[in-house]
Design an enzyme around this catalytic site. Sequence first.
Site: not given
Length: 323
Positions: A113, A250, A280
Site C-alpha cells: 500500500c 492512502h 482499499n
Amino acid sequence: MLRSQVIGSGSYLPSRIVTNAELAEKVETSDEWIRQRTGIEQRHIAAEGEQTSDLAIAAAQQALAAAGCEANDVDLIVCATSTPDETFPATATRVQYGLGMTRGAAFDVQAVCSGFVYGLAVADNFLRGGQAKTALLIGAETFSRILDWNDRGTCVLFGDGAGALLLRAGEGEGNSSDRGVLSTHIYSDGRHHDALYVDGGPSSTMTTGHLRMQGREVFRHAVVRMSEAIDAALSANGMSPGDIDWLVPHQANRRIIEAMGKRLNLPADRLVITVDRHANTSAASIPLAMDEAARDGRFSEGDVILLDAMGGGFTWGSALLRW
Ligand code: ACO
C-alpha cells in the site's frame, strides 16, 4: 535545480461495482459493520481475464492524453504493484508494450500500500538526477485475485483499480516555493511481516497465496507511522500543518484518514477521500484519488499536497509536492 512536476494524470476503475450488501450475501457481514469500521460503501472488481496491466494501460493512456504526450516521449515507467500479471516479467514492461513505447526502461516497485509513495521516490530521484526527463508513474492492483473470499475480516476491505501520474523534470529554485515534488520519505520495518502478508509466492509455496492480516495491529501502527511520515515531510521543507492545502493519504480506512486530517488540523473538505467508493486499492489508491481531485478542479496551481501511506512489510512514507 531539477524538480519532478506533474504534467498529466489518469485513472481507471473496472466497470463492475460490488456493494457491501452484495458481499453480505456471501460472507457473514453487513453494510452497517463495513461502513462504521471502514467508511467503505462499495468497491470495483476486475472482470475475468482483466489483468493489472490492462488497468494500468488505461490509466496511463489517460495521463499521456492529459499531458498531450506520446508514449515514446516517456523515458521511464515505474509501476507500483503487488499484484503483477505474472511473477515475471515486470507488469511495467507489459504496460510499455501496451502503450506502444519502444524505448526507455520499465520496471515494477513493490511496497504494497506504500507502493505509490515508494514509486514516486524512485521516479523523483531519476528525474532530479537527470537520468530521465519524463517518467510515467503508475499504481495498479487487482487485489481481488489475492483475497480469501471466505475471510470476512479482509475480503470486505479491498478493491481493484489503477492511477497514473506523468512527471517531467522542470527547473526550480531549490526552495519550497518550487512547483513539483519537494520531498519524499520512505521507511520499512520487516519485523512486522506477520501483521500483513500473502501466504504464498514462487519461492515459498509455489502458489499465489491469499492476503492475511491482523487488522487491529495494522491499524495501530498505521496511525503512528503515517503521523511520523507527515512530520518528516513538514520538517524537511520547513513547513507547518497550516501550509498544507490537501492531504491525499492512502485510502485504507476512513478512520485512519480522519485521524491524519485531525493531526494536521485540516478542514474535512481538504482531505481527498475515495475509500467510500473505491475501498482499499493498495498502490493504486493515491493516484486514483489524485486524478479525481485533479479532474474535478480541486487542485489549483501552487497548492501544497501531502501524500502519506503505510502498507505490508511494514512499509510507510510520505511525499510533499506543489501542484
Ligand atoms: N463483518 C462483520 N464482523 C466482522 C467483520 C466483517 N466484515 N470482520 C471482522 N468482524 C468481527 C470480528 O470477527 C470481531 O468479532 P469478535 O469480537 O466476535 O471476535 C469483531 O468484528 C471485531 O474485529 P476487529 O478486527 O477487532 O475489528 P476492528 O474494529 O479492529 O476493525 C478493521 C477491523 C476494519 C480491519 C480495522 O482493524 C482496520 O481497518 N485495520 C486496518 C487494516 C487496514 O487498513 N489494512 C489495509 C492494508 S494496510 C493499510 O493499508 C494501512
